[in-house]
Design a protein around this motif. Structure first.
Motif, short mmCIF file in Angstrom:
data_model
loop_
_atom_site.label_atom_id
_atom_site.label_comp_id
_atom_site.label_asym_id
_atom_site.label_seq_id
_atom_site.Cartn_x
_atom_site.Cartn_y
_atom_site.Cartn_z
N ARG A 88 4.39 -2.17 6.05
CA ARG A 88 4.94 -0.82 5.95
C ARG A 88 5.66 -0.64 4.62
N THR A 89 5.81 0.59 4.21
CA THR A 89 6.49 0.92 2.96
C THR A 89 7.89 1.42 3.28
N VAL A 90 8.91 0.77 2.69
CA VAL A 90 10.30 1.14 2.93
C VAL A 90 10.98 1.43 1.60
N ARG A 91 12.07 2.17 1.68
CA ARG A 91 12.88 2.46 0.49
C ARG A 91 14.07 1.52 0.46
N ARG A 92 14.24 0.85 -0.67
CA ARG A 92 15.36 -0.06 -0.83
C ARG A 92 16.15 0.29 -2.08
N ARG A 93 17.44 0.04 -2.01
CA ARG A 93 18.31 0.32 -3.15
C ARG A 93 18.10 -0.75 -4.22
N GLY A 94 17.88 -0.32 -5.45
CA GLY A 94 17.72 -1.25 -6.56
C GLY A 94 19.03 -1.96 -6.89
N LYS A 95 18.95 -3.26 -7.18
CA LYS A 95 20.14 -4.05 -7.44
C LYS A 95 20.31 -4.37 -8.93
N GLY A 96 19.21 -4.43 -9.66
CA GLY A 96 19.30 -4.80 -11.07
C GLY A 96 19.80 -3.65 -11.95
N LYS A 97 20.39 -4.01 -13.08
CA LYS A 97 20.88 -3.01 -14.01
C LYS A 97 19.71 -2.26 -14.64
N GLY A 98 19.81 -0.96 -14.65
CA GLY A 98 18.75 -0.15 -15.23
C GLY A 98 17.63 0.17 -14.26
N GLU A 99 17.66 -0.37 -13.06
CA GLU A 99 16.62 -0.06 -12.06
C GLU A 99 16.89 1.30 -11.44
N ARG A 100 15.84 1.86 -10.90
CA ARG A 100 15.99 3.11 -10.18
C ARG A 100 16.90 2.90 -8.98
N LYS A 101 17.59 3.98 -8.57
CA LYS A 101 18.53 3.87 -7.45
C LYS A 101 17.81 3.41 -6.19
N TYR A 102 16.63 4.00 -5.94
CA TYR A 102 15.82 3.58 -4.80
C TYR A 102 14.41 3.30 -5.28
N LYS A 103 13.76 2.34 -4.67
CA LYS A 103 12.38 2.06 -4.99
C LYS A 103 11.62 1.74 -3.71
N LYS A 104 10.33 2.01 -3.73
CA LYS A 104 9.50 1.74 -2.57
C LYS A 104 8.99 0.31 -2.62
#
Length: 430
Positions: free
Chosen positions: A307-323
């Motif tokens: 399944r595809t879920v949305r997770r909060r990005g942890k690295g600097k410069g990453e998007r706030k959420y990513k699939k």
């Protein structure tokens, strides 16, 4: 259809046992053999004093069922619906008439008192037996000529979180329901200071010989030797059971088999609800030293879900959420009394998957569509009476060919003319 005894001794004994209890069970079924719900309710004992009864019990219960079919969830809503019901509905359900020929509905206090005094188990027995007749659940001839998908019944329990028993605990109802249409054909209250296991055999005895030749499915809680003996030897039926750590000897024995040498016999893939699910099954004949009664085949089912879920990005410069695509794997071991002549791997996989219809099509509907867990009807027989009426409403809607329960309830509420046909009653003006 008569029961044909198989060539093996256990099946012959099972067939004789089923026939032996047929006479007693026929008396119960004979009282509920009518074609509409009023005749179904006619077999329920009326707890009221015969003196002064103005509304027959089947009529009052039929009106309560009509209210449930129109989406009414609480006892107050049910009594208000009955008071405002149209003359066609009242006449169709046999409500008494006054001198002017106008149907007069029962008073709300009458309905409330009846709910408190009614024998909930007798009501559940009558409704279950009537539904079993309506769907024509009956003995299956055996032995079968080859692998075929047999009628299947799932056994599972449900806690009534909105209610409270006399012992202060949340009551639990154990039910038996058909696969596919998911019609509840028997229901029983689990005893206080007990669990579901001791209630399985009394529950299935309520259905009796109608289960002969059928397949009974249950989760790992009920994978016990006593149930296997009972299902095959007394009911003349088959079982499909899963094994987990609660039965360590059986689980360890199945887990130790050389599954790597067994090819995948069937694969199924489903896509929906934002996920992709792949299921495989491996089947082999049960080892002679397995030690589980009447075991004919054992199986391993593996389920892979992506399944595809949305997770909060942890690295600097990453998007706030990513699939992110997430894959989960689950393996299930099991045992069945069905031989390779009676069930192919595709059939065993269908029985295991079909077992969860009792959760998805009955328990979930009662919780979400009818808000059972949030119900304010908490004590006495009233919660069980409401549960039985909801089971009956779900069964009637599915038997009428409708698959979306909530949408059908809205249609019936907005168009009362749909109510009488679902109840099996003629329109008095036609």
């Amino acid at each position: 259809m008569g029961v044909q005894c198989a060539s093996t001794e256990p099946e012959a004994a099972a067939g004789e046992a089923a026939v032996a209890v047929l006479a007693g069970h026929a008396a119960v079924l004979g009282r509920v053999s009518g074609g509409n719900v009023v005749e179904c309710f006619a077999s329920v004992p009326d707890p009221r004093d015969p003196r002064g009864i103005r509304h027959r019990l089947p009529t009052v219960l039929g009106l309560c069922l009509g209210a449930v079919l129109c989406g009414q969830k609480t006892l107050v809503e049910i009594t208000e619906w009955i008071s405002a019901a149209g003359q066609e509905v009242l006449a169709g359900l046999g409500v008494r008439q006054n001198r002017d020929g106008v149907c007069v509905p029962p008073h709300p206090d009458t309905v409330t008192r009846l709910f408190a005094a009614l024998g909930a188990q007798r009501l559940a027995d009558a409704v279950g037996a009537w539904l079993a007749l309506k769907i024509q659940l009956g003995p299956v001839a055996f032995p079968v000529a080859g692998p075929v998908l047999l009628p299947a019944v799932a056994v599972d329990g449900k806690a009534m979180r909105g209610a409270i028993g006399a012992d202060g605990q949340v009551p639990c109802l154990l039910a038996a329901a058909t696969h596919g249409d998911s019609v509840v054909i028997a229901e029983r209250l689990v005893g206080a200071k007990s669990n579901e296991v001791p209630s399985v055999q009394p529950l299935l005895r309520q259905v009796g010989p109608a289960l002969a030749g059928c397949v009974l499915t249950m989760d790992a809680l009920h994978t016990v030797r006593a149930h296997a003996h009972f299902i095959v030897e007394e009911l003349g039926a088959h079982y499909v059971m899963t094994a987990k750590e609660n039965t360590p000897n059986l689980f360890d024995r199945l887990n130790a088999l050389d599954w790597a040498a067994v090819p995948v016999a069937h694969t199924a893939t489903d896509v929906g609800h934002s996920r992709r699910e792949k299921r495989t099954i491996q089947v082999m004949d049960a080892p002679e030293d397995l030690g589980f009664p009447h075991a004919a085949q054992v199986f391993l089912i593996e389920r892979y879900t992506t399944r595809t879920v949305r997770r909060r990005g942890k690295g600097k410069g990453e998007r706030k959420y990513k699939k992110v695509r997430v894959t989960a794997a689950v393996a299930v071991l099991g045992v069945t009394s069905l031989s390779a002549r009676e069930a192919a791997p595709v059939h065993i996989a269908a029985y295991v998957r079909g077992h969860w219809s009792i959760e998805n099509k009955i328990h979930w509907v009662r919780d979400v569509t009818f808000s059972e867990d949030a119900s304010q009807i908490r004590t006495g027989s009233r919660p069980r009476v409401m549960a039985t009426l909801r089971n009956l409403a779900i069964g009637l809607i599915r038997q009428a060919g409708h698959t979306k329960i909530a949408a059908t309830l809205r249609r019936i509420r907005n168009n009362p003319h749909l109510l009488l046909p679902i109840l099996g009653l003629p329109n008095p003006k036609t």
